[in-house]
Design an enzyme around this catalytic site. Sequence first.
Site, PDB file in Angstrom:
ATOM      1  N   ARG A  95     -10.910   7.893   3.758  1.00  0.00           N
ATOM      2  CA  ARG A  95     -10.689   6.797   2.812  1.00  0.00           C
ATOM      3  C   ARG A  95     -11.991   6.262   2.208  1.00  0.00           C
ATOM      4  O   ARG A  95     -12.021   5.188   1.626  1.00  0.00           O
ATOM      5  CB  ARG A  95      -9.947   5.657   3.509  1.00  0.00           C
ATOM      6  CG  ARG A  95      -8.600   6.046   4.102  1.00  0.00           C
ATOM      7  CD  ARG A  95      -7.665   4.856   4.130  1.00  0.00           C
ATOM      8  NE  ARG A  95      -6.650   4.907   5.143  1.00  0.00           N
ATOM      9  CZ  ARG A  95      -5.560   5.657   5.106  1.00  0.00           C
ATOM     10  NH1 ARG A  95      -5.365   6.478   4.094  1.00  0.00           N
ATOM     11  NH2 ARG A  95      -4.667   5.611   6.067  1.00  0.00           N
TER      12      ARG A  95
ATOM     13  N   CYS B 224      -3.877   6.055   0.267  1.00  0.00           N
ATOM     14  CA  CYS B 224      -3.385   4.757  -0.194  1.00  0.00           C
ATOM     15  C   CYS B 224      -3.027   4.755  -1.677  1.00  0.00           C
ATOM     16  O   CYS B 224      -2.640   3.720  -2.218  1.00  0.00           O
ATOM     17  CB  CYS B 224      -4.417   3.680   0.095  1.00  0.00           C
ATOM     18  SG  CYS B 224      -4.829   3.561   1.839  1.00  0.00           S
TER      19      CYS B 224
ATOM     20  N   GLU C  42     -16.667  -7.536  -4.560  1.00  0.00           N
ATOM     21  CA  GLU C  42     -15.233  -7.222  -4.425  1.00  0.00           C
ATOM     22  C   GLU C  42     -14.402  -8.514  -4.319  1.00  0.00           C
ATOM     23  O   GLU C  42     -13.348  -8.637  -4.924  1.00  0.00           O
ATOM     24  CB  GLU C  42     -14.982  -6.361  -3.180  1.00  0.00           C
ATOM     25  CG  GLU C  42     -15.391  -4.901  -3.324  1.00  0.00           C
ATOM     26  CD  GLU C  42     -14.350  -4.068  -4.087  1.00  0.00           C
ATOM     27  OE1 GLU C  42     -13.312  -4.635  -4.498  1.00  0.00           O
ATOM     28  OE2 GLU C  42     -14.586  -2.868  -4.295  1.00  0.00           O
TER      29      GLU C  42
ATOM     30  N   CYS D 137       0.858  -1.186   0.000  1.00  0.00           N
ATOM     31  CA  CYS D 137       0.000   0.000   0.000  1.00  0.00           C
ATOM     32  C   CYS D 137       0.892   1.233   0.000  1.00  0.00           C
ATOM     33  O   CYS D 137       2.088   1.137   0.193  1.00  0.00           O
ATOM     34  CB  CYS D 137      -0.909  -0.009   1.225  1.00  0.00           C
ATOM     35  SG  CYS D 137      -2.275   1.167   1.064  1.00  0.00           S
TER      36      CYS D 137
ATOM     37  N   TYR E  49      -3.184  -8.851  16.419  1.00  0.00           N
ATOM     38  CA  TYR E  49      -2.116  -8.331  17.273  1.00  0.00           C
ATOM     39  C   TYR E  49      -2.007  -9.145  18.565  1.00  0.00           C
ATOM     40  O   TYR E  49      -1.047  -9.018  19.299  1.00  0.00           O
ATOM     41  CB  TYR E  49      -2.366  -6.849  17.586  1.00  0.00           C
ATOM     42  CG  TYR E  49      -2.421  -6.024  16.323  1.00  0.00           C
ATOM     43  CD1 TYR E  49      -1.255  -5.619  15.687  1.00  0.00           C
ATOM     44  CD2 TYR E  49      -3.643  -5.692  15.726  1.00  0.00           C
ATOM     45  CE1 TYR E  49      -1.291  -4.905  14.508  1.00  0.00           C
ATOM     46  CE2 TYR E  49      -3.694  -4.978  14.546  1.00  0.00           C
ATOM     47  CZ  TYR E  49      -2.517  -4.592  13.932  1.00  0.00           C
ATOM     48  OH  TYR E  49      -2.553  -3.903  12.752  1.00  0.00           O
TER      49      TYR E  49
ATOM     50  N   SER F  91      -6.616  -3.167  14.572  1.00  0.00           N
ATOM     51  CA  SER F  91      -6.068  -2.449  15.729  1.00  0.00           C
ATOM     52  C   SER F  91      -7.131  -1.987  16.722  1.00  0.00           C
ATOM     53  O   SER F  91      -6.961  -2.136  17.930  1.00  0.00           O
ATOM     54  CB  SER F  91      -5.249  -1.263  15.239  1.00  0.00           C
ATOM     55  OG  SER F  91      -6.042  -0.399  14.443  1.00  0.00           O
TER      56      SER F  91
ATOM     57  N   LYS G 256     -12.115  -7.409   6.233  1.00  0.00           N
ATOM     58  CA  LYS G 256     -11.479  -6.551   7.232  1.00  0.00           C
ATOM     59  C   LYS G 256     -12.344  -5.345   7.517  1.00  0.00           C
ATOM     60  O   LYS G 256     -12.810  -4.715   6.557  1.00  0.00           O
ATOM     61  CB  LYS G 256     -10.140  -6.107   6.665  1.00  0.00           C
ATOM     62  CG  LYS G 256      -9.393  -5.128   7.515  1.00  0.00           C
ATOM     63  CD  LYS G 256      -8.147  -4.733   6.831  1.00  0.00           C
ATOM     64  CE  LYS G 256      -7.556  -3.577   7.598  1.00  0.00           C
ATOM     65  NZ  LYS G 256      -6.474  -2.966   6.921  1.00  0.00           N
TER      66      LYS G 256
ATOM     67  N   LYS H  28     -12.438  -4.621   2.150  1.00  0.00           N
ATOM     68  CA  LYS H  28     -11.877  -3.781   3.207  1.00  0.00           C
ATOM     69  C   LYS H  28     -12.776  -2.570   3.382  1.00  0.00           C
ATOM     70  O   LYS H  28     -12.965  -1.782   2.459  1.00  0.00           O
ATOM     71  CB  LYS H  28     -10.469  -3.357   2.821  1.00  0.00           C
ATOM     72  CG  LYS H  28      -9.840  -2.390   3.796  1.00  0.00           C
ATOM     73  CD  LYS H  28      -8.399  -2.135   3.440  1.00  0.00           C
ATOM     74  CE  LYS H  28      -7.789  -1.126   4.377  1.00  0.00           C
ATOM     75  NZ  LYS H  28      -6.411  -0.850   4.025  1.00  0.00           N
TER      76      LYS H  28
ATOM     77  N   CYS I  40      -0.112   4.216   1.833  1.00  0.00           N
ATOM     78  CA  CYS I  40      -0.473   5.201   2.870  1.00  0.00           C
ATOM     79  C   CYS I  40       0.649   5.543   3.846  1.00  0.00           C
ATOM     80  O   CYS I  40       0.720   6.669   4.319  1.00  0.00           O
ATOM     81  CB  CYS I  40      -1.739   4.775   3.607  1.00  0.00           C
ATOM     82  SG  CYS I  40      -1.637   3.136   4.330  1.00  0.00           S
TER      83      CYS I  40
HETATM   84  C1  PBG Z   1      -3.368   0.357   4.923  1.00  0.00           C
HETATM   85  C2  PBG Z   1      -3.904  -0.507   5.984  1.00  0.00           C
HETATM   86  C3  PBG Z   1      -4.711  -0.147   7.083  1.00  0.00           C
HETATM   87  C4  PBG Z   1      -4.811  -1.281   7.882  1.00  0.00           C
HETATM   88  C5  PBG Z   1      -4.108  -2.297   7.254  1.00  0.00           C
HETATM   89  N1  PBG Z   1      -3.561  -1.812   6.067  1.00  0.00           N
HETATM   90  C6  PBG Z   1      -5.269   1.141   7.513  1.00  0.00           C
HETATM   91  C7  PBG Z   1      -6.164   1.924   6.733  1.00  0.00           C
HETATM   92  O1  PBG Z   1      -6.712   1.522   5.711  1.00  0.00           O
HETATM   93  O2  PBG Z   1      -6.332   3.043   7.175  1.00  0.00           O
HETATM   94  C8  PBG Z   1      -5.524  -1.342   9.200  1.00  0.00           C
HETATM   95  C9  PBG Z   1      -5.057  -2.372  10.145  1.00  0.00           C
HETATM   96  C10 PBG Z   1      -5.470  -2.188  11.544  1.00  0.00           C
HETATM   97  O3  PBG Z   1      -6.259  -1.310  11.916  1.00  0.00           O
HETATM   98  O4  PBG Z   1      -4.993  -2.988  12.353  1.00  0.00           O
HETATM   99  N2  PBG Z   1      -4.030   0.438   3.747  1.00  0.00           N
END
Ligand code: PBG
Length: 342
Positions: free
Chosen positions: A232, A126, A248, A116, A328, A289, A263, A210, A118
């Site tokens: 985003r 991104c 998708e 990516c 995590y 996260s 995700k 996503k 970002c």
């Molecule tokens: C980047 C990406 C993101 C995450 C994984 N790859 C963040 C986003 O899209 O802002 C998030 C992972 C997480 O929150 O643990 N494209």
Amino acid sequence: MIRLRRLRENNAIRNLISETHLSVNDLIMPYFVIEGKNKREPIKLMPEIYRLSIDNLIKNIKEVQDLGIKAVLLFGIPHDKDNLGSQAYHKDGIIQRAIRAIKKNIKDIVIITDVCLCAYTSHGHCGIVKEANSRWLIANSQGKKNKSHQPEIDNDETIKVLAKIALSHAEAGADFVAPSAMMDGQVRRIREALDENGYQDIGILGYAAKYASNFYGPFREALKSTPQFGDRKTYQMDYRNSDEALREIEQDIKEGADIVMVKPALAYLDIIRRAREKFNLPIAAYNVSGEYSLVKLGAKAGIINEKEITLEILTAIKRAGADLIISYHTKEVASWLMAGSL
Ligand code: PBG
């Protein structure tokens, strides 16, 4: 009358008939890699997760491998960002060096890399932001950020760059590349680039569905990748939609993804289940996260029992239909499993 409760009478019977099993084979540990030596920076919102320099990354991976973990997912944090994210595909970029170091020092660990822009772009998006859309860039250079301005992303320019990034990861020794930018055609473009350069064996884990989610906040602090303007929502999915997720995923499969991802995970178990019923590819779920931080901080506040609730959440993600989970909590779960939990 059948007495259903008889099957819950004791632990051994419950174990005999349990349908879902968490295993170290299915867990993937994410890492944030930084420049420098012997660095271990705490992340305020993610207790027990650190930004690690390559030497410490190697040590940490050895520890999780000793607990039975087989795969890691790498995110890089470069020193220099620019509007085109050019550090992302540099031969000696942070991730490329991390991959080479892991390959050299550790046997038999599956290396998956996030593909990516970002973390590498100064605007934090991104993709490549269109020249004609440089209102923010100009405003920013004058010190006035127009935060609500949405970016116009150049999709086709971006997927070319993503392919370059993926190729640089493959050249360094990655086993799987995981495009997460949510650009149309990214999987196809990456597959072509890998094949043309002799990397037919490198797999693609597509972040297929996503969502534009509020659960990513702590990650953006960790990766220093918060968008500097707009959000985003023009490329990640709207959380009101579920049929769209199937489209998708179908698209990613057609383009050549070997594994597809949903995700975040916990608020999207229905999407995982629908994907499971419709497709017979391995399905990954990202326990992101925000999901992690809420559990950690909730446990610290005494609201929940961290171990019990984490095992319940991850088991539920598997029960919904995920084959593999990025979490995590991977290291802690591996140690609990080793100690005989579940
Ligand atoms: C980047 C990406 C993101 C995450 C994984 N790859 C963040 C986003 O899209 O802002 C998030 C992972 C997480 O929150 O643990 N494209």
